[in-house]
Write a protein that holds these residues in place. Structure first.
Motif, PDB file in Angstrom:
ATOM      1  N   HIS A  76       0.840  -1.203   0.000  1.00 11.87           N
ATOM      2  CA  HIS A  76       0.000   0.000   0.000  1.00 11.87           C
ATOM      3  C   HIS A  76       0.877   1.256   0.000  1.00 11.87           C
ATOM      4  O   HIS A  76       2.108   1.189   0.042  1.00 11.87           O
ATOM      5  CB  HIS A  76      -0.910  -0.010   1.232  1.00 11.87           C
ATOM      6  N   SER A 121      -3.102   1.034   4.395  1.00 14.81           N
ATOM      7  CA  SER A 121      -2.772  -0.246   5.023  1.00 14.81           C
ATOM      8  C   SER A 121      -3.117  -1.354   4.037  1.00 14.81           C
ATOM      9  O   SER A 121      -3.651  -1.092   2.956  1.00 14.81           O
ATOM     10  CB  SER A 121      -3.559  -0.437   6.330  1.00 14.81           C
ATOM     11  N   LYS A 122      -2.851  -2.575   4.428  1.00 14.28           N
ATOM     12  CA  LYS A 122      -3.166  -3.714   3.557  1.00 14.28           C
ATOM     13  C   LYS A 122      -4.657  -3.819   3.266  1.00 14.28           C
ATOM     14  O   LYS A 122      -5.064  -4.452   2.295  1.00 14.28           O
ATOM     15  CB  LYS A 122      -2.637  -5.020   4.162  1.00 14.28           C
ATOM     16  N   ASP A 138       1.369  -4.878   5.470  1.00 11.18           N
ATOM     17  CA  ASP A 138       1.371  -3.568   6.116  1.00 11.18           C
ATOM     18  C   ASP A 138       2.812  -3.080   6.197  1.00 11.18           C
ATOM     19  O   ASP A 138       3.663  -3.743   6.822  1.00 11.18           O
ATOM     20  CB  ASP A 138       0.803  -3.651   7.540  1.00 11.18           C
ATOM     21  N   HIS A 174       2.457   1.124   9.768  1.00 10.71           N
ATOM     22  CA  HIS A 174       1.115   1.218   9.204  1.00 10.71           C
ATOM     23  C   HIS A 174       0.308  -0.010   9.617  1.00 10.71           C
ATOM     24  O   HIS A 174       0.866  -1.084   9.853  1.00 10.71           O
ATOM     25  CB  HIS A 174       1.157   1.270   7.678  1.00 10.71           C
ATOM     26  N   GLY A 175      -1.019   0.150   9.645  1.00 12.16           N
ATOM     27  CA  GLY A 175      -1.882  -0.997   9.939  1.00 12.16           C
ATOM     28  C   GLY A 175      -1.482  -1.684  11.223  1.00 12.16           C
ATOM     29  O   GLY A 175      -1.405  -1.061  12.285  1.00 12.16           O
ATOM     30  N   GLU A 176      -1.181  -2.978  11.109  1.00 10.19           N
ATOM     31  CA  GLU A 176      -0.825  -3.773  12.285  1.00 10.19           C
ATOM     32  C   GLU A 176       0.673  -4.062  12.373  1.00 10.19           C
ATOM     33  O   GLU A 176       1.096  -4.869  13.196  1.00 10.19           O
ATOM     34  CB  GLU A 176      -1.606  -5.092  12.250  1.00 10.19           C
ATOM     35  N   ILE A 203      -8.640   4.791   7.731  1.00 14.70           N
ATOM     36  CA  ILE A 203      -7.338   4.119   7.822  1.00 14.70           C
ATOM     37  C   ILE A 203      -6.245   5.144   8.103  1.00 14.70           C
ATOM     38  O   ILE A 203      -5.355   4.931   8.937  1.00 14.70           O
ATOM     39  CB  ILE A 203      -7.046   3.341   6.524  1.00 14.70           C
ATOM     40  N   THR A 225      -3.465   5.928  11.554  1.00 19.19           N
ATOM     41  CA  THR A 225      -2.017   5.832  11.380  1.00 19.19           C
ATOM     42  C   THR A 225      -1.318   6.706  12.413  1.00 19.19           C
ATOM     43  O   THR A 225      -1.676   7.881  12.582  1.00 19.19           O
ATOM     44  CB  THR A 225      -1.616   6.297   9.958  1.00 19.19           C
TER      45      THR A 225
END
Length: 267
Positions: A17, A22-23, A43, A47-49, A163, A167
């Motif tokens: 991404h 994120s994914k 990710d 970012h994300g997890e 999203i 972040t």
């Protein structure tokens, strides 16, 4: 190790991404591809997890992606990078060329920031520090979509804003500075033997059409797909055509697998 999702079987396609994404960006886009390919969405750091990093340089993000793919026993793949994910993909092409069957620059570029863009990055850093992530995302996401698509893509805009707001500020500031300072990788395009696929929106405010035209003839082996009435978010703005174009590129890399798939699914 970075956070990832994995589905399907067959040759690997890895999706990266972009900035403040994120994914989850790829969730709906990749579902039909899982019947034919091993789909991995990652990710990027912070970012994300995925865990935080103190080094958001494209080179370090590339190393972390490579380490994650090694742990997943991915020996070779088609790498698809959206925007900043494409910057990371180019760093992978430079540092770990043996990992790639192909590289897709999905609304992305090998060019460095112009002086004007660097000034914009610095102003954005100041804005985020002063006003926070939420206010930044409220003004950042919608203009990435072509104006004619903003009503029909309202749900996607809302999703990407959410999203982005999740972040961490450290990630946002680190990536802005890393993108500002990234190097010119047009030489990677000129020297790579890896097939490169450019997906470009004709109304992209972040990667102007002229920039793609300047680069798309540089690789020894390249394909380009221009999307009319599309900005920077082709996976939402014209999902079907964008996915179809990516699939055709993937099938040029994996012709035997494509033939088996068509035979197995013929009626």
């Amino acid at each position: 190790m970075l956070s990832y999702t994995e589905a399907g079987s067959g040759p690997a396609i890895v999706f990266l991404h972009g900035f403040c994404e994120s994914k989850e960006l790829w969730t709906d886009f990749t579902k039909p591809l899982q019947h034919q390919f091993r789909i991995i969405t990652v990710d990027l750091p912070g970012h994300g997890e995925s865990p935080m990093t103190h080094d958001f340089s494209m080179e370090n993000q590339a190393r972390q992606v490579q380490e994650t793919l090694t742990s997943l026993e991915v020996e070779k793949c088609l790498l698809v990078g959206h925007s900043m994910g494409g910057y990371v993909g180019l760093a992978i092409a430079e540092q770990f060329p043996e990992l790639l069957y192909g590289l897709c620059l999905f609304h992305s570029s090998a060019l460095p920031d112009t002086e004007e863009k660097k000034e914009y990055r610095d102003k954005t850093v100041d804005f985020v520090r002063k006003h926070g992530i939420d206010k930044f995302m409220d003004t950042f996401v919608a203009p990435l979509f072509a104006e004619s698509n903003r009503v029909s893509c309202a749900d996607a805009i809302e999703k990407m804003q959410a999203i982005g707001k999740a972040t961490p500020q450290e990630t946002v500031l680190g990536c802005l500075q890393a993108m500002r300072d990234r190097v010119d990788r047009t030489e990677v395009l000129k020297t790579t033997s890896t097939p490169v696929f450019f997906i470009a929106g004709k109304e992209d405010p972040a990667v102007p059409l002229e920039a793609t035209l300047q680069q798309c003839s540089l690789p020894e082996n390249s394909m380009t797909y221009f999307l009319g009435h599309v900005g920077h978010m082709g996976m939402f703005e014209n999902t079907a055509l964008t996915r179809q174009a990516l699939l055709k590129f993937a099938e040029t890399l994996y012709p035997a697998d494509a033939q088996r798939y068509r035979a197995a699914n013929s009626f």
